[in-house]
Write an enzyme that holds these catalytic residues in place. Structure first.
Site, short mmCIF file in Angstrom:
data_model
loop_
_atom_site.label_atom_id
_atom_site.label_comp_id
_atom_site.label_asym_id
_atom_site.label_seq_id
_atom_site.Cartn_x
_atom_site.Cartn_y
_atom_site.Cartn_z
CG ASP A 189 -3.96 26.54 -23.25
OD1 ASP A 189 -3.36 25.59 -22.77
OD2 ASP A 189 -5.08 26.57 -24.02
CB CYS A 191 -22.52 13.96 -9.53
SG CYS A 191 -22.67 14.62 -11.16
CB CYS A 220 -18.76 12.23 -22.83
SG CYS A 220 -17.64 11.90 -24.08
CB CYS A 240 -17.13 19.28 -27.07
SG CYS A 240 -18.26 18.34 -26.48
CB CYS A 298 -18.13 16.68 -20.12
SG CYS A 298 -16.78 17.40 -20.64
CB CYS A 305 -20.82 20.12 -14.36
SG CYS A 305 -20.42 20.43 -12.92
#
Ligand code: B12
Ligand code: SF4
Ligand code: SF4
Length: 365
Positions: free
Chosen positions: A152, A209, A216, A259, A262, A266
């Site tokens: 990253d 799905c 969200c 956050c 989402c 899953c």
């Protein structure tokens, strides 16, 4: 190549070394331009990156590993799990016992920190291991081998590269999902001049799905595989400098850094396997921070608490701004004195968010 090494035993040796260093997955791909580059470029052209101007500035390098390392032939993609919700390191707990923390519940109002930020800075933890693996790869490759690694931290479209290297599939929420790791893992990569046989990418396994899209809170997943970062709570609480749009503030709830909604939705998380590399920092081991204490932090306290954690990225003003939003959404009369004091803050953004929070709480009273 070093004497006695072949393309196939290079892969086996790198996988072994990566596992010994604590990486949970290791896959290989070519250094060719990423297939989904046109989707990335369109996303940028549509302005979904909001204020993250750096994504457009080096877009060409992000989609082409050979632009990052001229002469590159392969990329090694790596995953590090942070799926350890229930894990507690007893030695760590014992040494920390009795020391101050920001997670106590004195004020009764707390804010939620995304899971990945409950651990020490992953750039540092993973980066150190990555350096060791880079040395190992360069020795295997022999004289003239060049390799460069990122976690990253570089101009690489990491999820697409890791998908192509077989680490998992991109879900409709745009994150990479591992069949053995669920949603909870970091990605790192090494781009190298060594040539190895690429692994096979996985097909998408979302089927019909759409739980992440429906879950969200801000409608940021505007279409499957397409995120409007400007609406994403992760962007609003971490990357955005300045004022959070007032229409989005109520939707942020009690989240003060990142956050996971989402990701948590899953179903692939049932396969999430705990990793051994990441250790929690002591400031919010249960994922929650006392919001009044956050409002009262000064720069040196902020650095002492969060300097070696991902939370440092928000900076003190950003974290205070986020705490104001969370208090505006969830706070009560007990929060008012600290918020009212903050209206006088020299930082205009903090002061404006504090005023907003006071008004919201008063409306509820
Ligand atoms: C910018 C950025 C963000 C931005 C934008 C997120 C985004 N979705 O792009 C913000 C600040 C919002 C963000 C949030 C988060 N991030 Co972030 N972020 C990045 C960063 C630096 C660049 C990502 C990027 O280039 N996005 C541009 C868009 C266009 O890319 P994309 O969404 O992946 O789009 C591709 C796919 O969707 C695919 N695609 C499009 N259409 C289709 C159709 C089909 C059928 C398929 C299969 C694929 C597909 O092609 C597109 C083009 O490549 C990367 C690190 C890096 N250098 O890659 C970390 C990274 C993606 N982030 C990461 C994490 C952990 C997060 C958070 C979970 C943190 C949190 N808990 O708050 C959230 C997740 C939010 C979400 N739903 O994505 C991890 C993801 C690990 C993983 N397992 O996937 C990364 C890889 C960092 C790391 N090294 O570990 N992030
Ligand atoms: S991280 Fe949160 S705000 Fe962003 S897309 Fe996922 S659920 Fe939506
Ligand atoms: S929640 Fe469903 S649609 Fe979203 S990424 Fe997971 S499997 Fe795919």
């Amino acid at each position: 190549m070093a004497p006695g090494t072949t393309a196939s035993n290079i892969k086996a040796a790198v996988r072994r070394c990566a596992a010994e260093l604590g990486f949970d997955l290791c896959g290989f791909t070519t250094a060719d331009v990423l297939e989904r580059a046109p989707l990335f470029l369109r996303w940028l052209a549509e302005g979904y990156q909001g204020g993250m101007a750096y994504l457009a500035r080096n877009a060409q390098r992000r989609i082409d590993p050979q632009a990052v390392l001229p002469g590159a032939k392969s990329a090694i993609a790596l995953a590090v799990s942070y799926a350890d919700e229930s894990r507690r390191d007893s030695a760590f707990d014992a040494s920390e016992r009795g020391r101050p923390t920001l997670e106590s519940r004195e004020s009764g109002v707390t804010g939620l920190v995304a899971r990945y930020a409950r651990f020490e800075d992953y750039h540092a933890v993973i980066g150190t291991r990555l350096e060791v693996l880079i040395d190992f790869v360069n020795k295997l490759g022999g004289a003239g081998t060049e390799s460069i690694g990122y976690v990253d931290s570089g101009p690489v479209l990491e999820r697409d590269l890791a998908w192509r290297a077989g680490l998992g599939f991109v879900g409709k929420h745009t994150n990479l999902i591992g069949r053995m790791l669920g949603n909870w893992f970091f990605i790192a990569e090494i781009i190298t001049t060594i040539e190895v046989e690429p692994d096979t990418p996985e097909p998408n396994r979302c089927g019909r799905c759409r739980r992440c899209i429906d879950a969200c809170p801000t409608g940021a997943i505007v279409a499957p595989f397409k995120l409007d970062a400007r609406r994403c709570i992760s962007y609003l609480t971490i990357e955005l400098r300045g004022s959070i749009p007032t229409d989005l503030r109520p939707l942020i709830g009690d989240k003060i850094f990142g956050c996971d909604v989402c990701l948590e939705a899953c179903p692939w998380n049932r396969f999430a396997k705990c990793g051994g590399l990441m250790s929690r920092h002591r400031w919010c081991r249960d994922g929650r921070l006392d919001l009044i204490k956050v409002l009262c932090l000064d720069e040196s306290e902020f650095r002492a608490c969060f300097g070696n954690t991902p939370i440092a990225r928000a900076k003190l003003a950003g974290l205070k701004r986020n705490a104001c939003v969370a208090l505006g959404n969830t706070g009560d009369a007990r929060s008012l004195p600290a918020l009212e004091k903050l209206i006088m803050d020299s930082n205009d953004v903090v002061s404006e968010h504090a005023r907003w929070a006071v008004e919201r709480i008063r409306q509820r009273m």
